[in-house]
Structure formats: C-alpha cells, structure tokens
Design a protein around this motif. Structure first.
Motif, short mmCIF file in Angstrom:
data_model
loop_
_atom_site.label_atom_id
_atom_site.label_comp_id
_atom_site.label_asym_id
_atom_site.label_seq_id
_atom_site.Cartn_x
_atom_site.Cartn_y
_atom_site.Cartn_z
N MET A 23 0.83 -1.19 0.00
CA MET A 23 0.00 0.00 0.00
C MET A 23 0.88 1.25 0.00
SD MET A 23 -3.14 -0.59 2.61
CE MET A 23 -3.88 -2.18 2.70
N GLN A 24 0.53 2.18 -0.84
CA GLN A 24 1.24 3.45 -0.84
C GLN A 24 0.60 4.36 0.19
OE1 GLN A 24 1.22 5.07 -4.77
NE2 GLN A 24 2.74 3.63 -5.53
N ASP A 25 1.40 4.83 1.12
CA ASP A 25 0.88 5.62 2.22
C ASP A 25 0.17 6.90 1.79
OD1 ASP A 25 3.54 4.82 4.57
OD2 ASP A 25 1.76 3.73 3.98
N ASP A 26 0.56 7.47 0.64
CA ASP A 26 -0.06 8.73 0.21
C ASP A 26 -1.47 8.53 -0.36
OD1 ASP A 26 1.06 7.40 -1.94
OD2 ASP A 26 1.75 9.22 -2.94
N ASN A 27 -1.86 7.29 -0.68
CA ASN A 27 -3.21 7.01 -1.19
C ASN A 27 -4.12 6.40 -0.15
OD1 ASN A 27 -2.60 7.94 -3.78
ND2 ASN A 27 -1.82 5.95 -4.40
N TYR A 28 -3.55 5.94 0.96
CA TYR A 28 -4.31 5.23 2.00
C TYR A 28 -4.22 5.94 3.34
CZ TYR A 28 -4.78 1.16 -1.04
OH TYR A 28 -5.10 0.32 -2.06
N VAL A 29 -5.29 5.81 4.10
CA VAL A 29 -5.31 6.33 5.47
C VAL A 29 -5.95 5.27 6.36
CG1 VAL A 29 -5.43 8.78 4.86
CG2 VAL A 29 -7.55 7.46 5.09
N LYS A 30 -5.67 5.36 7.64
CA LYS A 30 -6.35 4.51 8.61
C LYS A 30 -7.45 5.32 9.27
CE LYS A 30 -4.09 0.49 9.89
NZ LYS A 30 -4.11 -0.55 10.85
N ILE A 31 -8.63 4.70 9.39
CA ILE A 31 -9.78 5.36 10.00
C ILE A 31 -10.18 4.58 11.24
CG2 ILE A 31 -12.20 6.03 9.70
CD1 ILE A 31 -11.63 6.38 6.72
N LEU A 32 -10.43 5.31 12.32
CA LEU A 32 -10.85 4.71 13.57
C LEU A 32 -12.37 4.60 13.62
CD1 LEU A 32 -10.05 3.85 16.54
CD2 LEU A 32 -10.56 6.22 17.15
N PHE A 33 -12.86 3.44 14.00
CA PHE A 33 -14.29 3.20 14.21
C PHE A 33 -14.50 2.92 15.69
CE2 PHE A 33 -13.77 2.61 9.79
CZ PHE A 33 -15.00 2.82 9.19
N GLN A 34 -15.43 3.63 16.30
CA GLN A 34 -15.78 3.43 17.70
C GLN A 34 -17.24 2.98 17.74
OE1 GLN A 34 -14.66 7.62 18.54
NE2 GLN A 34 -13.56 6.73 20.26
N PHE A 35 -17.54 1.91 18.49
CA PHE A 35 -18.90 1.38 18.50
C PHE A 35 -19.11 0.52 19.74
CE2 PHE A 35 -15.98 -1.26 16.20
CZ PHE A 35 -16.22 -2.54 16.67
N TYR A 36 -20.38 0.31 20.04
CA TYR A 36 -20.73 -0.59 21.14
C TYR A 36 -20.99 -1.96 20.54
CZ TYR A 36 -22.97 -2.73 25.13
OH TYR A 36 -23.27 -3.58 26.16
N SER A 37 -20.37 -2.99 21.09
CA SER A 37 -20.56 -4.36 20.62
C SER A 37 -21.57 -5.07 21.49
CB SER A 37 -19.23 -5.12 20.65
OG SER A 37 -19.46 -6.50 20.42
N ASP A 38 -22.66 -5.53 20.87
CA ASP A 38 -23.66 -6.32 21.59
C ASP A 38 -23.08 -7.68 21.98
OD1 ASP A 38 -25.64 -4.37 21.43
OD2 ASP A 38 -26.30 -5.08 19.47
N ILE A 39 -22.18 -8.20 21.16
CA ILE A 39 -21.57 -9.51 21.43
C ILE A 39 -20.66 -9.43 22.65
CG2 ILE A 39 -20.01 -11.29 20.52
CD1 ILE A 39 -21.11 -10.51 17.71
N PHE A 40 -19.78 -8.44 22.67
CA PHE A 40 -18.82 -8.31 23.76
C PHE A 40 -19.36 -7.46 24.91
CE2 PHE A 40 -16.18 -9.19 20.02
CZ PHE A 40 -15.46 -10.28 20.48
N GLU A 41 -20.52 -6.81 24.67
CA GLU A 41 -21.17 -5.94 25.64
C GLU A 41 -20.22 -4.87 26.19
OE1 GLU A 41 -22.94 -8.66 28.47
OE2 GLU A 41 -24.69 -8.94 27.17
N GLU A 42 -19.51 -4.22 25.26
CA GLU A 42 -18.60 -3.16 25.66
C GLU A 42 -18.32 -2.24 24.48
OE1 GLU A 42 -15.07 -5.21 26.99
OE2 GLU A 42 -14.33 -5.47 24.96
#
Length: 154
Positions: A1-20
């Motif tokens: 992956m070329q770093d100038d074309n890609y970024v990392k995105i953070l997702f924050q969510f509540y998990s019903d499976i893990f209950e957290e």
C-alpha cells in the motif's frame, strides 16, 4: 500500500456480542481529503453497519488523535458476515475456502473467527443456505452485522 493514497480510520462502537465499547481501525483509500471522503479497503472484523468499498465521511478527532469515522455516505452493496467456529475439530481455512468458492472473500482473525464479505453481485441465497446448514450442524455460529438491501432475504 502506498501511504499517500491510503489512510487509517478509527471506528468506535458498542458491541452487543462483547457488551462493551470497542474500537477498530480500517484502511481506506482517499477520495477527497478536503471533504473527508474515503472508500473502505478492509473487511471489517467487528465494526457493524459498514462493509468494504463503502464510502464514508471521517474527520480528524482531537481526542483520538486520528481520522475517525462519522457516517456512511454511500453503501457499496457488499455485506459483512462474522463467523465463529463452534466445532474445533473442523479447519477454519476449509470453511473459508468453501465460501470463497461461492464468491466470498474473508479475513481470518484467528483459528476460531473470521469476517467475510459477500460482494454486491453475489446471490446471497446460496451463501445463507450454507451458513444456516453449518450453523444447524453446530459447526459455526454467525452474525450479519452489515447486510445490504439486495442481500436481505424476506
């Protein structure tokens, strides 16, 4: 992956499976950095309601110190299925291969769990039949955290 074309995105969510509260980061290609538009390049392992190739809006979050998901702008039509191996005598890679032959790609988390993409153009009816068959035999358990409209079976 070329770093100038890609970024990392953070997702924050509540998990019903893990209950957290949980976080997951995913790679995305930059569509329009100024407008905060990105195309997901990963199959989500845990994050619900998103699939690979979805176009999302993300912005830099001061608290998290990284690009953070805010909303989905355009759905790709792909679906994400989470699969847990219940029968530990079975090989997870052979199960992944079975679904690959039906047109689905997957990413393995460990020997007991993988996340699978059902591409928009694949008929989900056959995939769902196989999932239900394996679940009935207690080989797997599965969840459909992101099922596209064309994959919803009524």
């Amino acid at each position: 992956m070329q770093d100038d074309n890609y970024v990392k995105i953070l997702f924050q969510f509540y998990s019903d499976i893990f209950e957290e509260e949980m976080v997951e980061t995913m790679w995305a290609t930059i569509l329009d950095n100024d407008k905060g538009l990105y195309r997901l390049d990963n199959i989500p392992f845990y994050a619900p309601l998103v699939a690979s190739e979805d176009i999302v809006f993300a912005e830099f979050d001061e608290q998290q110190q990284m690009l953070t998901y805010r909303k989905t702008v355009e759905y790709s039509g792909n679906s994400t299925i989470q699969i847990v191996l219940m029968d530990k005598t079975k090989d997870i890679n052979s199960i992944r291969k079975m679904f690959e032959e039906l047109g689905c790609v997957s990413e393995k988390v460990n020997d007991g769990y993988f996340s699978m993409e059902v591409p928009a153009l694949v008929d989900y009816k056959f995939i769902k039949q196989k999932l239900d068959e394996l679940e009935k035999k207690e080989i797997i358990g599965y969840a459909e955290p992101c099922l596209s409209d064309q994959h919803k079976i009524i």
